[in-house]
Design an enzyme around this catalytic site. Structure first.
Site, PDB file in Angstrom:
ATOM      1  N   ALA A 145     -65.743 -29.713 -54.772  1.00  0.00           N
ATOM      2  CA  ALA A 145     -64.586 -30.215 -54.033  1.00  0.00           C
ATOM      3  C   ALA A 145     -63.292 -29.787 -54.723  1.00  0.00           C
ATOM      4  O   ALA A 145     -63.276 -29.546 -55.926  1.00  0.00           O
ATOM      5  CB  ALA A 145     -64.661 -31.736 -53.917  1.00  0.00           C
ATOM      6  N   TRP A 177     -58.892 -30.037 -55.629  1.00  0.00           N
ATOM      7  CA  TRP A 177     -58.014 -31.062 -56.182  1.00  0.00           C
ATOM      8  C   TRP A 177     -56.960 -31.569 -55.202  1.00  0.00           C
ATOM      9  O   TRP A 177     -56.261 -32.538 -55.505  1.00  0.00           O
ATOM     10  CB  TRP A 177     -57.322 -30.584 -57.453  1.00  0.00           C
ATOM     11  CG  TRP A 177     -56.683 -29.230 -57.460  1.00  0.00           C
ATOM     12  CD1 TRP A 177     -57.146 -28.124 -58.105  1.00  0.00           C
ATOM     13  CD2 TRP A 177     -55.449 -28.821 -56.840  1.00  0.00           C
ATOM     14  NE1 TRP A 177     -56.296 -27.055 -57.924  1.00  0.00           N
ATOM     15  CE2 TRP A 177     -55.241 -27.458 -57.157  1.00  0.00           C
ATOM     16  CE3 TRP A 177     -54.501 -29.475 -56.052  1.00  0.00           C
ATOM     17  CZ2 TRP A 177     -54.142 -26.739 -56.706  1.00  0.00           C
ATOM     18  CZ3 TRP A 177     -53.394 -28.766 -55.596  1.00  0.00           C
ATOM     19  CH2 TRP A 177     -53.224 -27.421 -55.922  1.00  0.00           C
ATOM     20  N   LYS A 204     -69.481 -31.615 -57.626  1.00  0.00           N
ATOM     21  CA  LYS A 204     -68.541 -31.460 -58.734  1.00  0.00           C
ATOM     22  C   LYS A 204     -67.111 -31.560 -58.223  1.00  0.00           C
ATOM     23  O   LYS A 204     -66.687 -30.770 -57.385  1.00  0.00           O
ATOM     24  CB  LYS A 204     -68.717 -30.109 -59.436  1.00  0.00           C
ATOM     25  CG  LYS A 204     -67.890 -30.006 -60.736  1.00  0.00           C
ATOM     26  CD  LYS A 204     -67.848 -28.609 -61.292  1.00  0.00           C
ATOM     27  CE  LYS A 204     -66.718 -27.801 -60.697  1.00  0.00           C
ATOM     28  NZ  LYS A 204     -65.362 -28.313 -61.102  1.00  0.00           N
ATOM     29  N   GLU A 224     -64.946 -23.175 -47.320  1.00  0.00           N
ATOM     30  CA  GLU A 224     -63.679 -23.561 -46.698  1.00  0.00           C
ATOM     31  C   GLU A 224     -62.601 -23.185 -47.699  1.00  0.00           C
ATOM     32  O   GLU A 224     -62.436 -23.819 -48.730  1.00  0.00           O
ATOM     33  CB  GLU A 224     -63.665 -25.059 -46.383  1.00  0.00           C
ATOM     34  CG  GLU A 224     -62.625 -25.442 -45.330  1.00  0.00           C
ATOM     35  CD  GLU A 224     -61.252 -25.684 -45.894  1.00  0.00           C
ATOM     36  OE1 GLU A 224     -60.375 -24.800 -45.731  1.00  0.00           O
ATOM     37  OE2 GLU A 224     -61.030 -26.738 -46.502  1.00  0.00           O
ATOM     38  N   CYS A 261     -54.594 -26.579 -46.840  1.00  0.00           N
ATOM     39  CA  CYS A 261     -54.873 -25.240 -46.306  1.00  0.00           C
ATOM     40  C   CYS A 261     -54.401 -25.075 -44.864  1.00  0.00           C
ATOM     41  O   CYS A 261     -54.247 -23.953 -44.388  1.00  0.00           O
ATOM     42  CB  CYS A 261     -56.377 -24.947 -46.378  1.00  0.00           C
ATOM     43  SG  CYS A 261     -57.016 -24.878 -48.052  1.00  0.00           S
ATOM     44  N   GLU A 317     -50.781 -17.328 -50.041  1.00  0.00           N
ATOM     45  CA  GLU A 317     -50.727 -18.792 -49.940  1.00  0.00           C
ATOM     46  C   GLU A 317     -49.935 -19.382 -51.105  1.00  0.00           C
ATOM     47  O   GLU A 317     -50.272 -19.180 -52.265  1.00  0.00           O
ATOM     48  CB  GLU A 317     -52.146 -19.360 -49.928  1.00  0.00           C
ATOM     49  CG  GLU A 317     -52.204 -20.834 -49.644  1.00  0.00           C
ATOM     50  CD  GLU A 317     -53.625 -21.353 -49.521  1.00  0.00           C
ATOM     51  OE1 GLU A 317     -53.853 -22.246 -48.701  1.00  0.00           O
ATOM     52  OE2 GLU A 317     -54.512 -20.861 -50.245  1.00  0.00           O
TER      53      GLU A 317
END
Length: 481
Positions: free
Chosen positions: A154, A156, A180, A253, A287, A383
């Site tokens: 996952a 932050w 994790k 993702e 995102c 990004e």
């Protein structure tokens, strides 16, 4: 879960027990709103990964063989427990991320609980196509089965919610999990382990803390049948490469660079207000954030003026301040990254609002609007993942579409117009996994989330996300025996 002291001590959760890293290594966890250490967490190595995978593998046969109704009941209990302990989760998440307490309470806990309950319902919808005789004397049918052990990583930016997106469909389908959290945001995930571990059998849900090397060891481990990550494009590529060595399933993702197309017939005031909120929410660390605005040349100047005012009226600050829209960037490296984009702006760019750090305590950055940009500028193509909205001008629909699709990311987009035909044309041709019309960023559990191109593949949420955690088996039987 923790011990009292100057810094709280977080631990891994493996086979139903909280444990230190096997070799005793730890890492300091910093509150981004203060820049100060508030906890330590295990820096898990190969021995910890081995132990977590062994626990998940041992628990899988029994969990796989539970009925959908049993898994549903477990997930519903988890959802109820998250509601009951919401204030603890909010506090942990705010320490993790510096997020405003009020917004975490209103914007994260309710959808998380709803998403868990959605997948609890999905657990009872594992249906295949009807059986049939496609060859004389033989009947075929389809079984839908869990994949096995799932290695999940996952990010932050939404540690709790992305944790839910990972574990809920996996457990609902009958898989077991090793999750994790990011190395900078383990606190809320460890608390979730305490809650979930009190409901599911030991080994079904495991959490190990650590860094990139820990995540790499999880993906390379021979036990998991699937690796799922929400993270950067670079991390996703590394996961895909590592998983390819033993043909693990991969669910990615990754990043986004959402185009926001504003046409001349749009309500400029409403668009500026909606886009500023969707661009600055969570400090732009999303995102799907509305970061890349494309505006028709006839209303460009009016829109920029309105957006700059919206930015000036947007407040960032400490988690207990009820007037702030967002908190700090997650870590010092991210602050440096966002600042670097602004420092390197080309001469033709103009900072209309913000463009600077806020204060000298924590990692706060001002709501920022930049205009005058060209399609090949660095800040358009890459990004930023911060509270920065860029604005470009376009002349017609074809140019708007070319600019919108002209990046490597393909996660989310939006169109702001009163012309229904235009909205439908663009929703067809925008090369993004989601197209919003006259809004930007709402998500619902029933609809899929996921992108194309370098934004990854696989879906979160919805029945499509649930499908990703199952495998399909054809069974054929003779009618003569």
């Amino acid at each position: 879960m923790t011990e009292l002291g100057q810094a709280r001590k977080l631990r891994n959760y493996i086979a139903g027990e909280f444990k230190d890293a096997a070799d005793g290594r730890t890492t300091e966890i910093i509150n981004p709103a203060t820049g100060e250490v508030y906890a330590t967490a295990p820096l898990s190595g190969q021995a910890d990964v081995d132990a977590a995978m062994e626990a998940a593998a041992a628990a899988f046969p029994a969990w796989r063989d539970t009925t959908p109704a049993e898994r549903q009941r477990a997930l519903l209990k988890i959802a109820d427990a998250f509601e009951e302990r919401a204030e603890e989760l909010i506090a942990a998440e705010s320490e993790n991320t510096g997020k405003p307490l009020g917004l975490t309470r209103s914007e994260e806990i309710p959808p998380m609980v709803d998403q868990i309950r959605f997948f609890a319902g999905a657990a009872r919808m594992l249906e295949g196509r009807s059986a049939g005789e496609y060859m004389e004397g033989l009947t075929s049918f389809v079984r839908r089965e869990p994949i096995g052990v799932c290695a999940q990583v996952a990010p932050w930016n939404y540690p709790m919610m992305m944790g839910v997106w990972k574990f809920a469909p996996a457990l609902a389908a009958g898989n077991t999990v090793v999750l994790k959290p990011s190395d900078t945001t383990p606190a809320s995930t460890v608390l979730m382990a305490e809650i979930i571990g009190s409901i599911v059998p030991k080994g079904v849900f495991n959490v190990i803390c650590g860094n990139r090397d820990t995540g790499r060891a999880m993906v390379e481990h021979p036990t998991p049948a699937m690796a799922s990550i929400t993270g950067s494009v670079r991390a996703g590529m590394q996961v895909a490469e590592s998983a390819a060595k033993d043909l693990k399933r991969v669910h990615l993702e990754l990043g986004g660079k959402a185009p926001v197309l504003v046409f001349q017939d749009a309500d400029i005031a409403a668009a500026a207000a909606g886009i500023s909120e969707a661009g600055f929410f969570n400090a732009g660390q999303d995102c799907t954030a509305a970061t890349r605005v494309l505006v028709h040349e006839s209303v460009h100047d009016d829109f920029v003026t309105a957006l700059a005012k919206a930015a000036a009226d947007t407040k960032t600050g400490q988690p207990d301040d009820e007037d702030v829209l967002y908190g700090p960037l997650n870590n010092a490296d991210q602050l440096a990254k966002v600042s670097g984009f602004i420092d390197r702006l080309p001469a033709h760019a103009k900072v209309e609002a913000g463009g600077h750090r806020v204060g000298d305590k924590g990692y706060f950055y001002a709501p920022t609007v930049v205009s005058g940009l060209k399609q090949d500028d660095e800040i358009i193509q890459n990004e930023v993942f911060g509270p920065v909205i860029t604005v470009q001008s376009f002349t017609d629909e074809d140019q708007a579409l070319a600019y919108a699709n002209g990046v490597e990311y393909a996660l989310a987009s939006s169109v702001w117009t009163k012309d229904h035909g235009r909205a439908m044309r663009l929703s067809r041709h925008l090369d993004f996994g989601c197209v919003w019309i006259n809004t930007h960023i709402p998500l619902v559990a029933e609809m899929p989330h996921g992108g194309f191109k370098k934004s990854g593949y696989g879906k979160d949420l919805s029945a499509y996300g649930f499908d990703d955690y199952t495998r399909v088996k054809h069974v054929m039987t003779s009618l003569e025996s």
